[in-house]
Motif scaffolding. Structure first.
Motif, PDB file in Angstrom:
ATOM      1  N   ARG A 178       0.835  -1.203   0.000  1.00  0.00           N
ATOM      2  CA  ARG A 178       0.000   0.000   0.000  1.00  0.00           C
ATOM      3  C   ARG A 178       0.876   1.263   0.000  1.00  0.00           C
ATOM      4  O   ARG A 178       0.580   2.249  -0.666  1.00  0.00           O
ATOM      5  CB  ARG A 178      -0.895  -0.018   1.249  1.00  0.00           C
TER       6      ARG A 178
ATOM      7  N   GLN B 210       3.901   1.611  -1.250  1.00  0.00           N
ATOM      8  CA  GLN B 210       4.454   1.831  -2.604  1.00  0.00           C
ATOM      9  C   GLN B 210       3.372   2.365  -3.540  1.00  0.00           C
ATOM     10  O   GLN B 210       3.617   3.288  -4.326  1.00  0.00           O
ATOM     11  CB  GLN B 210       5.023   0.524  -3.167  1.00  0.00           C
ATOM     12  N   ALA B 211       2.173   1.809  -3.430  1.00  0.00           N
ATOM     13  CA  ALA B 211       1.092   2.226  -4.330  1.00  0.00           C
ATOM     14  C   ALA B 211       0.726   3.696  -4.076  1.00  0.00           C
ATOM     15  O   ALA B 211       0.509   4.458  -5.027  1.00  0.00           O
ATOM     16  CB  ALA B 211      -0.125   1.333  -4.133  1.00  0.00           C
TER      17      ALA B 211
ATOM     18  N   ALA C 293       3.194   6.143  -5.660  1.00  0.00           N
ATOM     19  CA  ALA C 293       3.472   6.011  -7.095  1.00  0.00           C
ATOM     20  C   ALA C 293       3.191   7.321  -7.835  1.00  0.00           C
ATOM     21  O   ALA C 293       3.818   7.600  -8.851  1.00  0.00           O
ATOM     22  CB  ALA C 293       2.646   4.877  -7.686  1.00  0.00           C
TER      23      ALA C 293
ATOM     24  N   GLU D 255      -1.809  -5.959  -2.878  1.00  0.00           N
ATOM     25  CA  GLU D 255      -1.834  -4.509  -3.132  1.00  0.00           C
ATOM     26  C   GLU D 255      -1.117  -4.111  -4.415  1.00  0.00           C
ATOM     27  O   GLU D 255      -1.276  -2.993  -4.883  1.00  0.00           O
ATOM     28  CB  GLU D 255      -1.169  -3.765  -1.963  1.00  0.00           C
ATOM     29  N   THR D 256      -0.274  -4.985  -4.956  1.00  0.00           N
ATOM     30  CA  THR D 256       0.614  -4.541  -6.045  1.00  0.00           C
ATOM     31  C   THR D 256       0.521  -5.383  -7.321  1.00  0.00           C
ATOM     32  O   THR D 256       1.156  -5.041  -8.321  1.00  0.00           O
ATOM     33  CB  THR D 256       2.089  -4.594  -5.584  1.00  0.00           C
TER      34      THR D 256
ATOM     35  N   THR E  77       0.051  -3.558 -10.588  1.00  0.00           N
ATOM     36  CA  THR E  77       1.015  -2.544 -11.050  1.00  0.00           C
ATOM     37  C   THR E  77       2.367  -3.121 -11.449  1.00  0.00           C
ATOM     38  O   THR E  77       3.031  -2.589 -12.321  1.00  0.00           O
ATOM     39  CB  THR E  77       1.260  -1.460  -9.971  1.00  0.00           C
TER      40      THR E  77
END
Ligand code: ADP
Ligand code: GN1
Ligand code: MG
Length: 364
Positions: free
Chosen positions: A139, A141-142, A145, A288-289, A292
C-alpha cells in the motif's frame, strides 16, 4: 551522550508540556527518544537526534520526508474512516517553521507525533502478522506512485547498489583498518563466491526490464507498525524513501519477517527462513501490487530476499572489518555476530529457493 530533551522539545511548535523523555526503540541509526507530555489527552512525541554522518545533507533528507508525509496525509484524508495521524508519520515544525532544528552543539533534531497503541516486532511469530506487513508495504508503494514533482533526493547514494557495496567491501578487506580481516576469512570467502549472481537485479534494471519506482529501502519489520489488533497501521523510518527497485523492499521485509531468529542471533542453528511466513508476506504484498508490477518484477520477487540479506550481511561485515563506524553496536563483536546470522539466513534461503519460486509463480 546526555541531552537536554526539554530544551530541544521547546524549539518545536508542539501541543503539550514536556513531562519526560526516554530512549526509545531499537533502530541502528539515529538517537530516538519518546517524549511524554503532562496533559492527558495530548499527543506524545518522538524526538530524534539525526545521524548526520550517515545522512550528509539534512535539508534534503527532511525535504524528502516533508513531501512524502504530506502526500500520504492528503491521500489518507480522502479515504473514509482513515486516521492520518496514526496511519502516516506527522512531522512537528519548529517554532521557526522548519521541519528540523540544530542545537548549540551542532546536532540536528526532528520531531514526530508518537503513534500510540502500536505494536512493533523485531521477530514475527505468526503468518497473519507477516500478511499485514506485506499489505502495509504494498500500500505504501502504491500510494507514493503518483508523488508529484521532481524525483526524491538520493539521501544515501548507491544505497542498495551491489556493485558499489562489493567495491567498498573489497577495498576495506584490503586496507584492513581495524586488523580484523584475518579473523573473517571464511565469511569473506562466502561473500565472494556469490558476488556475480547477486548482480542480476541491477542488471535487469540497467536493461530496462525492471523500472525504478519510489521505494522505502529500509523495510525491516520493526519499521512497519501494526495496530492493537495486529493489523497494518503505519510504515515509519522514511529516511531512505527514494528511487529504487521494488525488490529491495520485498527482500528486506522477508529478511526480517520470515527469519524465525533475531537479526543478530548468536546460535546459528536457530537461524532459518520460515517458508510459511515468506508465503503470507508475499500474499499480503501482492494483494496490493499485483496490478502494477510488471512480469519481470513479479518473477524476481523470489530472488529479492537472497539479494537483500546478502547486501545487509555484506554491510555488517564491512563495518566490522572497518572498525564499527556505521551501525550502532551493543558489544565488541556485534557486527560480526550480525553478519554471521545474516549469512546463515542467506544459506537457508538458498536451500528453499525452489519452493520460494514455486510459491511466487502460483501467486502471479
Ligand atoms: P532508525 O533509523 O534509527 O531505525 P526509526 O525512525 O526507525 O530510527 O525510529 C526508531 C524506532 O522508534 C522505531 O523502530 C520505532 O520503534 C520508534 N518510532 C519511530 N517513529 C515513531 C512514531 N512516530 N511513533 C511511534 N514510534 C516510533
Ligand atoms: C538500519 O535505521 P534502521 O535501524 O531501521 C539501516 C538499514 C539496515 C538495518 C539493519 C539508513 O536500519 O539499511 O538494513 O539497519 N539503515 C540505514 O538492521 O543504513
Ligand atoms: Mg528503524
Amino acid at each position: 551522550m546526555d541531552h537536554n530533551l526539554r530544551d530541544v522539545y521547546d524549539n518545536f511548535a508542539a501541543d503539550g508540556t514536556f513531562l519526560k523523555g526516554e530512549s526509545y526503540g531499537s533502530g541502528h541509526i539515529h538517537d530516538t527518544f519518546r517524549v511524554e507530555t503532562a496533559e492527558k489527552g495530548k499527543d506524545d512525541y518522538i524526538l530524534q537526534r539525526l545521524n548526520n554522518k550517515i545522512f550528509k545533507n539534512i535539508p534534503e533528507l527532511q525535504n524528502n520526508i516533508e513531501r512524502v508525509t504530506s502526500h500520504l496525509n492528503h491521500k489518507l484524508r480522502l479515504i473514509p474512516g482513515s486516521d492520518p495521524k496514526r496511519e502516516c508519520l506527522t512531522l512537528i515544525p519548529s517554532k521557526e517553521g522548519k521541519s528540523w532544528i540544530t542545537d548549540k552543539t551542532g546536532s540536528f533534531w526532528r520531531m514526530y507525533i508518537f503513534i500510540s497503541n502500536h505494536r512493533s516486532y523485531n521477530i514475527v511469530d505468526n503468518p497473519a502478522k507477516a500478511f499485514e506487513g506485506g499489505k502495509a508495504i504494498g500500500r505504501f508503494q502504491a500510494m507514493l506512485a503518483d508523488l508529484p514533482g521532481a524525483p526524491l533526493h538520493e539521501t544515501i547514494p548507491y544505497f542498495h547498489d551491489i556493485e558499489k557495496r562489493l567495491d567498498t567491501f573489497s577495498h576495506t578487506v584490503k586496507s584492513n583498518p581495524a586488523g580484523r580481516a584475518e579473523k573473517v576469512a571464511e565469511e569473506v570467502d562466502f561473500v565472494l563466491k556469490r558476488s556475480e549472481e547477486m548482480k542480476i537485479i541491477l542488471r535487469m534494471g540497467k536493461e530496462g526490464k525492471i523500472p525504478v519506482r519510489i521505494t522505502h529501502n529500509d523495510t525491516k519489520f520493526n519499521n512497519i507498525l501494526l495496530d492493537e489488533n495486529d493489523k497494518a497501521l503505519c510504515v515509519i523510518d522514511l529516511d531512505t524513501v527514494m528511487p529504487g527497485y521494488v525488490h529491495y523492499d520485498f527482500g528486506d521485509a522477508i529478511r526480517t519477517a520470515a527469519n524465525v531468529a533475531a537479526e543478530d542471533e548468536k546460535d546459528l542453528s536457530k537461524v532459518k527462513m520460515d517458508i510459511k511466513l515468506f508465503e503470507t508476506y508475499a500474499k499480503g504484498y501482492l494483494s496490493e501490487t499485483r496490478e502494477t508490477l510488471n512480469d519481470t518484477e513479479k518473477e524476481y520477487l523470489a530472488f529479492a530476499p537472497r539479494l537483500i540479506t546478502y547486501i545487509i550481511a555484506l554491510r555488517f561485515l564491512t563495518d566490522y572489518i572497518d572498525g564499527d563506524h556505521y551501525f550502532k553496536i551493543h558489544h565488541e563483536h556485534h557486527n560480526l555476530q550480525r553478519a554471521r546470522a545474516q549469512l546463515k539466513l542467506v544459506e537457508s534461503m538458498e536451500e528453499q529457493y525452489g519452493a520460494m519460486r514455486k510459491i511466487i509463480s502460483t501467486m502471479i
